[in-house]
Design an enzyme around this catalytic site. Sequence first.
Site, PDB file in Angstrom:
ATOM      1  N   HIS A  76     -11.361  -4.160   9.773  1.00  0.00           N
ATOM      2  CA  HIS A  76     -11.944  -4.121   8.424  1.00  0.00           C
ATOM      3  C   HIS A  76     -13.167  -3.205   8.368  1.00  0.00           C
ATOM      4  O   HIS A  76     -13.986  -3.321   7.475  1.00  0.00           O
ATOM      5  CB  HIS A  76     -12.337  -5.523   7.954  1.00  0.00           C
ATOM      6  N   GLU A 101       0.814  -1.216   0.000  1.00  0.00           N
ATOM      7  CA  GLU A 101       0.000   0.000   0.000  1.00  0.00           C
ATOM      8  C   GLU A 101       0.843   1.260   0.000  1.00  0.00           C
ATOM      9  O   GLU A 101       0.524   2.242  -0.675  1.00  0.00           O
ATOM     10  CB  GLU A 101      -0.947  -0.006   1.206  1.00  0.00           C
TER      11      GLU A 101
END
Lengths: 325, 344
Positions: B130, B60
């Site tokens: 999440h 990322e």
Amino acid sequence: MGTVTPDVEIRLFKSVLRLRRAEESLAALYSEQEMRTPTHFGVGQEAVASGVCEALLPDDVVYSHHRCHNHYLAKGGSVAGLAAELYGRETGCANGRGGSVHLTAVDKGFVVSSAILGQTIAVATGSALAFQMDRSSRVAVTFFGEATCEEGVFYESMNYAALRKLPVLFVCENNLYSTESPLSTRQPTGTELCERARAFKVTAEKVDGNDTIAVFEAATRAVESIRAGNGPVFLECMTYRWREHVGPGFDHELGRTYRTKAELDKWIEHCPVKLAGERLQSRGIASEAQIARWTEEVESEIRVAVLTAKQAPWPEAQNLFDNIY
Amino acid sequence: MRELKYYEALSEGLVQAMERDSSIFVTGIAVDYASGIFGSTVEATRRFGPERVFDSPAMENAMTGICIGAAAMGKRPMMVHPRNDFMFLAFDQLINLAAKWRYMYGGNAGSVPVVVRAVVGKGWGQGATHSQSLQSLLAHFPGLQVVLPALPQDAKGLTIAALQSNAPTVILEHRTLYGISGPVDEAYVPTPIGKARVVQEGTDVTIVATSFMVIEAMRAAEELAKEGVSVELVDLRSIRPLDEETILSSVRKTGRLVVADTSWELCGVVSEIAALAAEKAFHSLKAPVRRIALADCPAPVSMSLEAAFYPKASTIARAVLATLGRTHSHLGDIDLADDFKGPY
């Protein structure tokens, strides 16, 4: 490109000379406390910047890190823009908003430098991705210190560059110290950074980073391979920073013991500017008098740049919010 | 106007932008899968192929830097995070570099128009890592634009606007929204960034909401209307820049404010809006401002705890009634059942 002609040797010498004189002049003025920006002088490491940039074309792009003055100047950035930036003036290369570690000279192909370790490794890789998408033959180069090989972003970027065979040259300046931390506290004994690069299927080469010709030749081989579509190259250049990590002083004069004066003296003996100058003279390419004239030309450019910078306007407070978006 | 689902609107905005601007590419984990980020990148993948829509390794931070470096060379990259939470790994590049690029190089190094899309998960046991919603953190930093489309029209319009803007822009999409339908303009029209939407006008209480909480607030407002309460609902759409004018003019009109966001309260969007009202509309307020946010703990997994963790339409409706000094006992009926089918 690629052959070490007398012209190339002269350009390389004039480049390291310019970098050295600029940094030494700025370091001498730094203690006046008028350049209010933390500055990481690159004295001693000039040959890496000069040798690599000589191997590039004007539209190749270069990225750098906190010790960035050499790369900015070697790619064509002006001493005037650098000096004014250090003095915080509107005429600085970043209009006084960036300081010593945030330089730019986009029209010369020096895109940016940034202070966070490893940032521009990824950014250069991204510029290389853009070049590949455009089917251009341009190359992106990123300079970084060996401590950056301790950051995750280096491995993420190298993996991706190798995966996609991106036209990027990773130039590691291994100056043995990260701030005051020696290699022995940071990397396992026997570490060869080139081996790490090869583990990622990246071509790697280690050179004497104080030898302008050796760096130029290695960079030329690298760039030719990259332009031929063979993917990224990692170049490890062994060199040494003469002055303290940040600031103009010498560690031994400031009572720091993390490295010795004897070690520094050994590297000063192996000075990139001295080596390049001696080579020119021994090969009859330039005389001592010619070198003195070049030195005076460079000194003159720097004097004017500093004088102009000191007289340049400050950024106006009313422009504090310029260029946020 | 024809209706589209939220994911279809995202897709249409992206495809129309890519048709017009060949510098746009899309990357990130799973963007070229058959599932295509809840369907939103499927058509772009089909139309433009792997040259312009391609998967990313799990990297990322570097990938964000790669997008920045491509943007510096004239590209308009869109990077997608299938969950907000992974974006933490990219904060160095996003916050330390992209957000500051234009400013700290004095405007002389151009702009880096990177668009980052990130999905907020909710329910079905998404759990602590999440389900986070990072608008408050991201909006803290000058130089970034942070938007949260709630309605399909704005999913399309803000996608277009982000891809036209020169500033790095983060689009946060709530997973619960992808299947919601609404009218969407067929034309290629951007939603202005930094402008809130008055979803419905009203006179008694202002609800300022973001993202999925706009949908919950619409249900709350519908129920409250039956009780004779007139709600003005403002969909913030953009956190930075913030549309202070629309918020303040609504609060000055109604004198009551409930703020509902998909994240936490402390240092959060709800607190920012409450502070804004206290500072600039204090004399118009007839009741204390109420903030609706996540329970102040990490997101739990177990169904019974999730039910207590997430605020819902009835939470908002009760807060609205509280600002009016009223209570109501049947409001639980208005809450949506969580009909999401796992595992993703």
